[in-house]
Design an enzyme around this catalytic site. Structure first.
Site, short mmCIF file in Angstrom:
data_model
loop_
_atom_site.label_atom_id
_atom_site.label_comp_id
_atom_site.label_asym_id
_atom_site.label_seq_id
_atom_site.Cartn_x
_atom_site.Cartn_y
_atom_site.Cartn_z
N GLY A 187 0.80 -1.22 0.00
CA GLY A 187 0.00 0.00 0.00
C GLY A 187 0.84 1.27 0.00
O GLY A 187 2.06 1.25 0.23
N HIS A 188 0.17 2.38 -0.20
CA HIS A 188 0.77 3.72 -0.28
C HIS A 188 1.52 4.09 0.99
O HIS A 188 1.07 3.78 2.09
CB HIS A 188 -0.31 4.75 -0.54
CG HIS A 188 -1.25 4.91 0.61
ND1 HIS A 188 -1.05 5.81 1.62
CD2 HIS A 188 -2.39 4.26 0.93
CE1 HIS A 188 -2.02 5.71 2.49
NE2 HIS A 188 -2.85 4.78 2.10
N ASP A 189 2.65 4.74 0.82
CA ASP A 189 3.42 5.34 1.93
C ASP A 189 4.02 4.29 2.87
O ASP A 189 4.54 4.65 3.94
CB ASP A 189 2.56 6.32 2.75
CG ASP A 189 2.12 7.53 1.94
OD1 ASP A 189 2.96 8.39 1.66
OD2 ASP A 189 0.94 7.58 1.53
#
Lengths: 321, 321, 321
Positions: B220-222
């Protein structure tokens, strides 16, 4: 991995810088790991624990890091790093020399086969008759597909094995063991969209005739799948596992490596299979066991509060006595 | 997200139609969420509950929907909809202006790197030396790959974050928060086939040196992944999570968002991780806990019927007394 | 599946070699399975167990392997193999005649829509306005996308259903039931990277307005998803299931076939849904049940050792008495 034609042992010894002793004039037919090796093949071993098994295996020629006794007719290739020797052999006989065209001129497809736009077909790929390769599929070098095979869009056949040699004294701990094997897919197999099937490391990953897979299924390196199996979406099977004929795996089932699921077994959705399962039965849960028994377990768990109340009541009564 | 060069606050204020008060002549270096923000950056906040945290954070400049007190040297940019202001800034400084070629001329790759057919390389992508980008891979704008990186076929690097702002008074309830961040992949990382790694929303998604992933893995993002980790097939990690060095996640493990898995931890297949785990131990099950303890739990569950029989026997005996 | 225009029954009868009795001069509007069929449609049945349901269904015309009584105004098409007749009809009216261009000339896209490189758009695909189709996406024939739809890279829309007819007397046991249906995606839907959405077999797979999906999500054939749903990464939904509006499925949730999840339901990560769930509640575990109750079950399991000790103590005391 089989060589295209038998290779003189002396040529192999020279390639990997090994001392050759024993049957020095023989030819090698291929190289494999101990559980896949056949008469005429090379095998490699670097740990004394496995010396015996390798020397007594079907392998005719042993790449090894120490001189040991060996049977008449076999040969040793002695070198300080048998793992690196394996890598050198794969790099030499299966060099990474990728086709830069979407469909390699060294690949071939049978009559009636349709290869749709965006599909990549690597070098020396063989595809049978009446197949459909959907858009944006990737089929890597040396893979083999039978007749009437359907590969839905976005699927990858022949990605490299997830198989690493670990040494923590390197900055990058894990070094990929090169994949010399192929993916071989028999007649009438249909594979869903977004699946990934890894090539074998030293042997082949094999999918038996008539087997059907839904979308987003993962099959690990060197795994052998029987005939007429059904794998529902998001099933994952690790490396070097054997799935016998007519096995059904429902959605999101996970299967561990180097085990066997017997013929006609059914594994219900989301189950996890950490060790071999006999055929002919239905399994469920983690670790997957007889489905009826597992479901009774759910009923027992729901009875714990009742059991607790009973025990507490008995305890209070005894205390009052 | 860092700007390519510092931007005058007055320019930002004008872009988003905000009233600028405080250190009005300063330059902003970038924009980030509160947990990622650095000195010189903008942050944005629209809920009084988070006002204080934002104003006291490392951020120098706060986009906010109300005038509040703030420390000397900082600035407020007051606007009715800070979320929309964030979107406007991302849209302005990271416009969606996609390359319509398979390999953008604004991208660059180092010596010895092979980009195979069907791979899409977006704008301003940087790829190091001796990498292999397999067929039908997608690498979106601004992503960065180090040296000796391998991306197997069909994998997507830099897809947009799954991160939405919800308002039920709209017909379409969810509005995507634009992704201004990148995916940054360090040296020696190898990523399997059919994986997806989302870009950061305001920061970067990062994969540390030497980490290896099998097929169909989702990041996932970040999320920040350490060095020399191993993720087996079909692992899924949600957004803004931290995985420290040498962590091993076996097949189909799921990891929730904004948590930390400590160094050298091992999480066994199909486990679920809803909250942080200290390093150096092996975990199993849902919620993932000490693997030995969890496996003893399986044994206890199997003893419930025996326990039931004992309690029922005691009950009958007492009733007979 | 609806025909492009009504087709005389006599033409259908001749195509499949059936004896036509009853309302022989009527026109058929399409062909569907019993749970999807509408007035004017054909249905097919080969097992006496389902004769009655088919004849009493909304279908006007029944392809059947035996002459039976039927209501006034309907018609029978009698043939020895109704399943093969279905296949023949689909093959005739929805022939597999794939476009060999990345973007078929028979497809159409609205204003402001961006189709990025490597995307395949099949025949008769309709895409609305202001959509973004990312690189290496595949959209197969006849699919329909509304306005403001985003499809992240590598995703496949309209892959064939995983739906087979089994006969063990064939060498290849499973024969694919041809997919005559489409995938229809409403306005404002956003689909992550590496997802797969199968077309319907005889109906359509439908994704309602404003629904958002993360990466590596699988949606089976003929499944109907409501408005403003959220599906996190690696969710899998089997065929012919109904997900009502505003349903949230967290990561790696698996949902079985032909069931309904009610409006506003939330299913927590890694849960398995084997049967219908009423709306408005939060569910967890396998089989998914009320999340609060399920989590209490975890607490009860941890109390088994304590229960065991208590019971053993009581046993020892009684033995001593």
């Amino acid at each position: 991995m089989k060589f295209d034609k038998p290779v003189p042992l002396s040529e192999i010894a020279s390639l990997i810088g090994a001392e050759l002793i024993g049957n020095t004039t023989a030819n090698a037919t291929g190289i494999n790991e101990i559980h896949k090796v056949e008469n005429g093949d090379l095998v490699f071993v670097d740990h004394p624990k496995y010396y015996d098994a390798c020397i007594q295996s079907a392998a005719s020629f042993i790449i090894i890091n120490k001189q040991v006794d060996f049977p008449e007719g076999k040969a040793l290739l002695i070198t300080s790093d048998p793992f690196e020797a394996y890598q050198t052999i794969i790099r030499h006989f299966r060099p990474f020399n990728p086709s830069m065209k979407m469909i390699s001129e060294t690949s071939a497809a049978g009559e009636g086969t349709v290869i749709m736009p965006g599909a990549y077909i690597g070098n020396h790929v063989t595809i049978g008759a009446n197949c459909v390769i959907h858009p944006n599929v990737t089929i890597m070098d040396h893979c083999v597909l039978g007749d009437e095979v359907v590969i839905q869009a976005g699927t990858v056949i022949g990605s490299d094995a997830f198989y690493y040699n670990k040494k923590t004294n390197r900055e990058i701990h894990y070094k990929r063991m090169l994949s010399g094997g192929r993916v071989v897919i028999a007649n009438g197999v249909e594979i869903g969209a977004g699946c990934t099937i890894d090539r074998g490391v030293s042997g082949d990953t094999f999918i038996g005739a008539g087997t059907k897979m839904d979308n987003l299924v993962h099959i690990g390196h060197d795994t052998v799948v029987g005939k007429n199996c059904l794998f529902a979406a998001q099933v994952g099977i690790a490396g070097a596992t054997t799935i016998e004929d007519n096995v059904i795996l429902w959605g999101q089932v996970g299967v561990s490596k180097t085990l066997t699921i017997g013929k006609d077994a059914v594994v219900l959705a989301q189950s996890g299979v950490p060790s071999s399962l006999p055929g002919g039965k239905t399994y469920f849960g983690y670790p997957a066991e007889d489905a009826g028994q597992k479901k009774r377990e759910f009923v027992w768990i729901k009875r714990i509060p009742q059991l607790w109340d009973l025990v507490m009541k008995q305890k209070r009564e005894r205390e009052r006595e």
